[in-house]
Scaffold this active site. Structure first.
Site, PDB file in Angstrom:
ATOM      1  N   TYR A 165      -5.490   1.307  -4.167  1.00 12.86           N
ATOM      2  CA  TYR A 165      -4.640   1.744  -3.049  1.00 12.86           C
ATOM      3  C   TYR A 165      -3.691   2.884  -3.414  1.00 12.86           C
ATOM      4  CZ  TYR A 165      -6.215  -2.749  -1.231  1.00 12.86           C
ATOM      5  OH  TYR A 165      -6.977  -3.818  -0.836  1.00 12.86           O
TER       6      TYR A 165
ATOM      7  N   GLU B  66     -15.047   6.003  -8.759  1.00 21.54           N
ATOM      8  CA  GLU B  66     -15.175   4.694  -9.430  1.00 21.54           C
ATOM      9  C   GLU B  66     -15.766   4.854 -10.835  1.00 21.54           C
ATOM     10  OE1 GLU B  66     -13.729   2.234  -8.085  1.00 21.54           O
ATOM     11  OE2 GLU B  66     -13.792   2.528  -5.917  1.00 21.54           O
TER      12      GLU B  66
HETATM   13  P1  ADP Z   1      -7.796   4.162  -4.133  1.00 23.26           P
HETATM   14  O1  ADP Z   1      -9.043   5.005  -4.164  1.00 23.26           O
HETATM   15  O2  ADP Z   1      -6.800   4.528  -5.204  1.00 23.26           O
HETATM   16  O3  ADP Z   1      -8.051   2.679  -4.075  1.00 23.26           O
HETATM   17  P2  ADP Z   1      -7.601   4.992  -1.390  1.00 23.26           P
HETATM   18  O4  ADP Z   1      -7.583   6.497  -1.346  1.00 23.26           O
HETATM   19  O5  ADP Z   1      -8.895   4.314  -1.091  1.00 23.26           O
HETATM   20  O6  ADP Z   1      -7.008   4.504  -2.800  1.00 23.26           O
HETATM   21  O7  ADP Z   1      -6.541   4.359  -0.360  1.00 23.26           O
HETATM   22  C1  ADP Z   1      -5.214   4.828  -0.226  1.00 23.26           C
HETATM   23  C2  ADP Z   1      -4.681   4.256   1.094  1.00 23.26           C
HETATM   24  O8  ADP Z   1      -4.539   2.847   0.957  1.00 23.26           O
HETATM   25  C3  ADP Z   1      -3.310   4.721   1.503  1.00 23.26           C
HETATM   26  O9  ADP Z   1      -3.317   5.956   2.167  1.00 23.26           O
HETATM   27  C4  ADP Z   1      -2.878   3.608   2.453  1.00 23.26           C
HETATM   28  O10 ADP Z   1      -3.386   3.862   3.758  1.00 23.26           O
HETATM   29  C5  ADP Z   1      -3.601   2.389   1.936  1.00 23.26           C
HETATM   30  N1  ADP Z   1      -2.750   1.367   1.286  1.00 23.26           N
HETATM   31  C6  ADP Z   1      -2.954   0.020   1.355  1.00 23.26           C
HETATM   32  N2  ADP Z   1      -2.072  -0.655   0.607  1.00 23.26           N
HETATM   33  C7  ADP Z   1      -1.254   0.251   0.023  1.00 23.26           C
HETATM   34  C8  ADP Z   1      -0.128   0.172  -0.868  1.00 23.26           C
HETATM   35  N3  ADP Z   1       0.322  -1.004  -1.330  1.00 23.26           N
HETATM   36  N4  ADP Z   1       0.454   1.319  -1.281  1.00 23.26           N
HETATM   37  C9  ADP Z   1       0.003   2.501  -0.828  1.00 23.26           C
HETATM   38  N5  ADP Z   1      -1.042   2.651   0.017  1.00 23.26           N
HETATM   39  C10 ADP Z   1      -1.675   1.548   0.458  1.00 23.26           C
END
Ligand code: ADP
Ligand code: ZN
Length: 194
Positions: A18, A89
């Protein structure tokens, strides 16, 4: 950063779940495409979170990707006239990913990869620390801690709503598993005494 002149380079985007790694990777892919650069996107086949042939961020943005079984397949599928290679990933690939991405960047291509720097235990994840060491550019992103609102650097694994044990097996049958972003203080990994 628009495109390699006489050599390539490696960019790494890391952080907990996230933190916006996929969002940032998608942003860089789109900017390269706007500049009429040719981009090829790869992801491991195991990550079928939302879609087999796309990389998808938690807020729903997506870009087409080739799902591959192992890092060697990047070389198999790589087209000659490509300017930018993106890998999402990246923590799920074996150590050979280091050699493969090194070879591709030495060959004049811009390589961008994104992945978790730590596993649910808060320990360095697979080849990602080595990739961070050999990369020209590293961005470490934070999410927001779901417990206290501080910057979150770790991924909390929850099983039926409770913190997963250090030795919990990766595959669970019949249990409800979830993940949330947490800071150092709120991240919790119970360990059985032996
Ligand atoms: P990652 O690839 O690092 O898992 P993503 O780009 O898929 O991250 O997702 C980022 C999005 O997740 C943010 O823009 C927001 O909408 C959502 N999100 C959900 N939980 C959280 C959190 N605890 N902190 C920040 N963003 C979050
Ligand atoms: Zn916290």
């Amino acid at each position: 950063m628009y495109g390699p002149k006489d050599h390539g380079w490696i960019e790494v985007i890391v952080g907990p779940m996230y933190s916006g790694k996929s969002e940032e990777l998608i942003r860089r892919i789109r900017r390269a495409k706007i500049a009429r650069q040719k981009v090829q996107v790869f992801k491991p086949e195991i990550d079928n979170r939302y879609s087999i042939d796309d990389i998808v961020s938690h807020c729903g943005e997506k870009e087409g990707a080739i799902a591959i079984k192992n890092s060697e397949e990047i070389l198999e599928f790589l087209k000659k006239d490509i300017d930018v290679i993106a890998v999402d990933e990246v923590q799920f690939f074996n150590e050979n990913i280091i050699n493969i991405l090194t070879k591709i960047s030495n060959g004049g291509k811009r390589v961008i990869c994104a992945g978790l720097d730590m596993d649910f235990r808060g320990e360095p994840f697979g080849s990602v620390p080595k990739l961070m060491a050999i990369a020209e550019f590293v961005d470490k992103l934070q999410a927001i801690c779901m417990c206290c609102g501080n910057p979150a650097t770790r991924t909390q694994r929850l099983i039926d709503g409770k913190p997963a044990n250090y030795n919990e097996s990766v595959i669970l049958i019949g249990a409800k598993e979830s993940y949330e972003a947490r800071c150092r203080k709120c991240h919790c990994v119970p360990k059985d005494e032996v």
